[in-house]
Design a protein around this motif. Structure first.
Motif, PDB file in Angstrom:
ATOM      1  N   GLY A  68     135.322  85.202 -20.215  1.00 26.69           N
ATOM      2  CA  GLY A  68     135.778  85.035 -18.842  1.00 26.69           C
ATOM      3  C   GLY A  68     137.124  84.367 -18.697  1.00 26.69           C
ATOM      4  N   ASN A  69     138.051  84.740 -19.583  1.00 25.36           N
ATOM      5  CA  ASN A  69     139.395  84.182 -19.454  1.00 25.36           C
ATOM      6  C   ASN A  69     140.427  85.218 -19.864  1.00 25.36           C
ATOM      7  OD1 ASN A  69     139.292  84.144 -22.299  1.00 25.36           O
ATOM      8  ND2 ASN A  69     138.670  81.993 -22.349  1.00 25.36           N
ATOM      9  N   VAL A  70     141.687  84.857 -19.659  1.00 22.07           N
ATOM     10  CA  VAL A  70     142.807  85.728 -20.001  1.00 22.07           C
ATOM     11  C   VAL A  70     143.720  84.980 -20.961  1.00 22.07           C
ATOM     12  CG1 VAL A  70     144.873  86.888 -19.111  1.00 22.07           C
ATOM     13  CG2 VAL A  70     142.723  87.019 -17.837  1.00 22.07           C
ATOM     14  N   ALA A  71     143.998  85.598 -22.105  1.00 22.88           N
ATOM     15  CA  ALA A  71     144.929  85.021 -23.075  1.00 22.88           C
ATOM     16  C   ALA A  71     146.359  85.361 -22.663  1.00 22.88           C
ATOM     17  CB  ALA A  71     144.642  85.551 -24.472  1.00 22.88           C
ATOM     18  N   VAL A  72     147.224  84.368 -22.684  1.00 26.39           N
ATOM     19  CA  VAL A  72     148.650  84.558 -22.412  1.00 26.39           C
ATOM     20  C   VAL A  72     149.382  84.458 -23.744  1.00 26.39           C
ATOM     21  CG1 VAL A  72     150.655  83.789 -21.100  1.00 26.39           C
ATOM     22  CG2 VAL A  72     148.348  83.481 -20.155  1.00 26.39           C
ATOM     23  N   ILE A  73     150.066  85.529 -24.120  1.00 22.43           N
ATOM     24  CA  ILE A  73     150.698  85.625 -25.435  1.00 22.43           C
ATOM     25  C   ILE A  73     152.209  85.659 -25.274  1.00 22.43           C
ATOM     26  CG2 ILE A  73     150.907  87.026 -27.529  1.00 22.43           C
ATOM     27  CD1 ILE A  73     148.108  88.179 -26.776  1.00 22.43           C
ATOM     28  N   ASP A  74     152.894  84.841 -26.056  1.00 23.26           N
ATOM     29  CA  ASP A  74     154.352  84.831 -26.091  1.00 23.26           C
ATOM     30  C   ASP A  74     154.824  86.013 -26.936  1.00 23.26           C
ATOM     31  OD1 ASP A  74     157.074  84.348 -26.896  1.00 23.26           O
ATOM     32  OD2 ASP A  74     156.835  82.251 -26.347  1.00 23.26           O
ATOM     33  N   GLY A  75     155.572  86.922 -26.305  1.00 19.45           N
ATOM     34  CA  GLY A  75     156.031  88.113 -27.005  1.00 19.45           C
ATOM     35  C   GLY A  75     157.106  87.862 -28.027  1.00 19.45           C
ATOM     36  N   ASN A  76     157.755  86.707 -27.983  1.00 22.06           N
ATOM     37  CA  ASN A  76     158.771  86.379 -28.980  1.00 22.06           C
ATOM     38  C   ASN A  76     158.160  85.744 -30.223  1.00 22.06           C
ATOM     39  OD1 ASN A  76     161.126  87.176 -27.437  1.00 22.06           O
ATOM     40  ND2 ASN A  76     160.785  85.379 -26.161  1.00 22.06           N
ATOM     41  N   ARG A  77     157.247  84.799 -30.004  1.00 20.54           N
ATOM     42  CA  ARG A  77     156.676  84.052 -31.127  1.00 20.54           C
ATOM     43  C   ARG A  77     155.353  84.632 -31.607  1.00 20.54           C
ATOM     44  NH1 ARG A  77     156.162  78.162 -29.006  1.00 20.54           N
ATOM     45  NH2 ARG A  77     155.503  79.302 -27.141  1.00 20.54           N
ATOM     46  N   HIS A  78     154.784  85.578 -30.833  1.00 19.94           N
ATOM     47  CA  HIS A  78     153.501  86.184 -31.191  1.00 19.94           C
ATOM     48  C   HIS A  78     152.397  85.138 -31.296  1.00 19.94           C
ATOM     49  CE1 HIS A  78     155.789  89.757 -33.231  1.00 19.94           C
ATOM     50  NE2 HIS A  78     156.102  89.595 -31.968  1.00 19.94           N
ATOM     51  N   THR A  79     152.398  84.205 -30.360  1.00 16.75           N
ATOM     52  CA  THR A  79     151.390  83.154 -30.337  1.00 16.75           C
ATOM     53  C   THR A  79     150.735  83.096 -28.959  1.00 16.75           C
ATOM     54  OG1 THR A  79     153.076  81.518 -29.721  1.00 16.75           O
ATOM     55  CG2 THR A  79     152.549  81.725 -32.065  1.00 16.75           C
ATOM     56  N   VAL A  80     149.502  82.598 -28.937  1.00 12.31           N
ATOM     57  CA  VAL A  80     148.789  82.415 -27.672  1.00 12.31           C
ATOM     58  C   VAL A  80     149.258  81.116 -27.033  1.00 12.31           C
ATOM     59  CG1 VAL A  80     146.544  82.095 -26.578  1.00 12.31           C
ATOM     60  CG2 VAL A  80     146.786  83.705 -28.479  1.00 12.31           C
ATOM     61  N   ILE A  81     149.766  81.223 -25.817  1.00 15.00           N
ATOM     62  CA  ILE A  81     150.284  80.057 -25.103  1.00 15.00           C
ATOM     63  C   ILE A  81     149.155  79.285 -24.446  1.00 15.00           C
ATOM     64  CG2 ILE A  81     151.799  79.289 -23.235  1.00 15.00           C
ATOM     65  CD1 ILE A  81     153.409  81.869 -23.703  1.00 15.00           C
ATOM     66  N   THR A  82     148.266  80.010 -23.777  1.00  9.78           N
ATOM     67  CA  THR A  82     147.175  79.365 -23.063  1.00  9.78           C
ATOM     68  C   THR A  82     146.091  80.390 -22.767  1.00  9.78           C
ATOM     69  OG1 THR A  82     146.630  77.941 -21.176  1.00  9.78           O
ATOM     70  CG2 THR A  82     148.102  79.786 -20.740  1.00  9.78           C
ATOM     71  N   MET A  83     144.928  79.886 -22.381  1.00  4.86           N
ATOM     72  CA  MET A  83     143.827  80.702 -21.892  1.00  4.86           C
ATOM     73  C   MET A  83     143.590  80.322 -20.431  1.00  4.86           C
ATOM     74  SD  MET A  83     142.526  82.655 -24.376  1.00  4.86           S
ATOM     75  CE  MET A  83     142.243  82.749 -26.147  1.00  4.86           C
ATOM     76  N   ILE A  84     143.525  81.330 -19.557  1.00  8.83           N
ATOM     77  CA  ILE A  84     143.361  81.086 -18.124  1.00  8.83           C
ATOM     78  C   ILE A  84     141.948  81.505 -17.710  1.00  8.83           C
ATOM     79  CG2 ILE A  84     144.244  81.561 -15.818  1.00  8.83           C
ATOM     80  CD1 ILE A  84     146.865  82.458 -17.151  1.00  8.83           C
ATOM     81  N   PRO A  85     141.121  80.575 -17.223  1.00  5.40           N
ATOM     82  CA  PRO A  85     139.788  80.960 -16.741  1.00  5.40           C
ATOM     83  C   PRO A  85     139.899  81.844 -15.497  1.00  5.40           C
ATOM     84  CG  PRO A  85     139.943  78.582 -17.104  1.00  5.40           C
ATOM     85  CD  PRO A  85     141.342  79.134 -17.161  1.00  5.40           C
ATOM     86  N   VAL A  86     139.103  82.931 -15.493  1.00  2.00           N
ATOM     87  CA  VAL A  86     139.079  83.816 -14.329  1.00  2.00           C
ATOM     88  C   VAL A  86     137.618  84.035 -13.933  1.00  2.00           C
ATOM     89  CG1 VAL A  86     141.344  84.893 -14.665  1.00  2.00           C
ATOM     90  CG2 VAL A  86     139.359  85.805 -15.890  1.00  2.00           C
ATOM     91  N   GLY A  87     137.240  85.237 -13.528  1.00  2.00           N
ATOM     92  CA  GLY A  87     135.876  85.503 -13.110  1.00  2.00           C
ATOM     93  C   GLY A  87     134.989  85.947 -14.265  1.00  2.00           C
ATOM     94  N   VAL A  88     133.831  86.505 -13.911  1.00  2.00           N
ATOM     95  CA  VAL A  88     132.846  86.922 -14.904  1.00  2.00           C
ATOM     96  C   VAL A  88     133.151  88.345 -15.370  1.00  2.00           C
ATOM     97  CG1 VAL A  88     130.386  87.267 -15.358  1.00  2.00           C
ATOM     98  CG2 VAL A  88     131.128  85.451 -13.781  1.00  2.00           C
ATOM     99  N   PHE A  89     133.196  88.536 -16.676  1.00  2.00           N
ATOM    100  CA  PHE A  89     133.477  89.819 -17.310  1.00  2.00           C
ATOM    101  C   PHE A  89     134.793  90.439 -16.798  1.00  2.00           C
ATOM    102  CE2 PHE A  89     129.716  91.796 -19.669  1.00  2.00           C
ATOM    103  CZ  PHE A  89     129.282  90.559 -20.126  1.00  2.00           C
TER     104      PHE A  89
END
Length: 327
Positions: A68-89
């Motif tokens: 139930g979250n969204v991964a935010v990925i930096d396109g330059n460094r190819h790393t996950v910046i943060t996880m954002i909680p959202v709704g169910v599925f």
């Protein structure tokens, strides 16, 4: 100053290689759309379903279905910046690069989460129809957002300024995929249970056509340069899938390409004219490349087309070569 079409071509060339490989498994994979080379594998959560890319900020957003979250990925460094909680599925994800807003369809919450890309926070949650599905359509010109609602056979139309649902459009049975042609303001919705593609006029919200396609159509892509529409068929239960190519002006099916088992994503690179299809059941990506004078360009190299290794496809325009990449 670049025209709208030029901007779209530039942005799509960047996104198309990323999208197909992120869809392929429990960890996210990157690919370069022009060279078809796997660059890196990134762990970015659990069971990715939807993914979207902002070419202006160079950030990628991948929905994690089980957590139930969204991964935010930096396109330059190819790393996950943060996880954002959202709704169910959370399933479908769409980005409006102009406003830097990200829209996430939460299939079990019957909502759309609106994320501010500047600070990676949810700024609104919008009730939509029942079970919003695998794609979110966005017209960055009109700032309209479209979600196909799988269980009540509708499309919710959201105004991106007010974050309010401004229309509910009945479509076919079990809509799942959606794509928008921003130049014609046409919206294309795949209906999984009646094997059709609904064509919506974005100016009036009226259905213009219901185009017969293959068995259980799902993901949809549009090329505004040619106004052709690509529909991946066979998302569930089919031995082998296919892609229907539709003329967005006449609504005629131009040709149908065979692909792998249970295609779960489709995208077109309008610069190289290569079509990428993610095949979920056999963990491959099928690449179609145009053949010119019996030669095909793949991996930036032009070579003779070998019909013993690549399948020539009949009917409706140029023959296309088939190349399969194991993800």
């Amino acid at each position: 100053m670049m025209s709208m079409k030029q901007k779209w071509l530039t942005e799509t060339a960047l996104v198309v290689g990323i999208v197909m490989f992120i869809l392929m498994g429990t960890s996210s994979s990157w690919a370069q759309g022009i060279s078809d080379v796997l660059l890196e594998t990134i762990t970015a959560g659990d069971l990715h379903n939807g993914v979207a890319f902002n070419p202006i900020t160079n950030r990628i957003y991948a929905a994690n279905l089980n957590t139930g979250n969204v991964a935010v990925i930096d396109g330059n460094r190819h790393t996950v910046i943060t996880m954002i909680p959202v709704g169910v599925f959370p399933r479908g994800v769409g980005v409006n690069p102009t406003t830097n807003r990200i829209y996430v369809a939460n299939s079990e919450s019957d909502t759309v989460s609106v994320i501010d890309g500047a600070n990676s926070t949810v700024i609104d949650t919008i009730p939509v129809g029942q079970h919003p599905a695998d794609q979110v359509g966005i017209n960055r010109v009109t700032n309209r957002i479209y979600t196909p609602n799988f269980d009540d056979n509708t499309v919710s139309v959201i105004d991106g300024l007010s974050n309010a649902v401004v229309a509910i459009i009945p479509v076919g049975s079990r809509p799942r995929g959606i794509a928008v042609d921003p130049l014609t303001n046409r919206i294309y919705v795949s209906n999984g249970f009646d094997n059709t593609l609904s064509v919506i006029d974005g100016n009036t919200n009226l259905i213009l056509a219901a185009v017969p396609v293959g068995f259980f159509p799902a993901w949809v892509a549009v090329n505004p340069d040619t106004h052709q529409v690509y529909v991946a068929n066979g998302a569930h239960g089919a031995t082998n899938g296919s892609v229907s190519v539709i003329d967005g002006t006449t609504h005629a099916v131009l040709k149908t390409f065979p692909v792998g088992k249970e295609p779960s994503g489709v995208a077109l690179n309008p610069v190289t004219k290569q079509l990428y299809v993610a095949n979920g059941a056999d963990d491959t990506v099928t690449v179609y490349a145009p053949i010119i004078n019996n030669r095909v360009t793949l991996n930036n190299l032009e070579k003779d087309f070998d019909p013993s290794k690549n399948v020539p496809l009949p009917s409706g325009g140029a023959t296309v070569g088939v190349f399969t990449i194991t993800a």
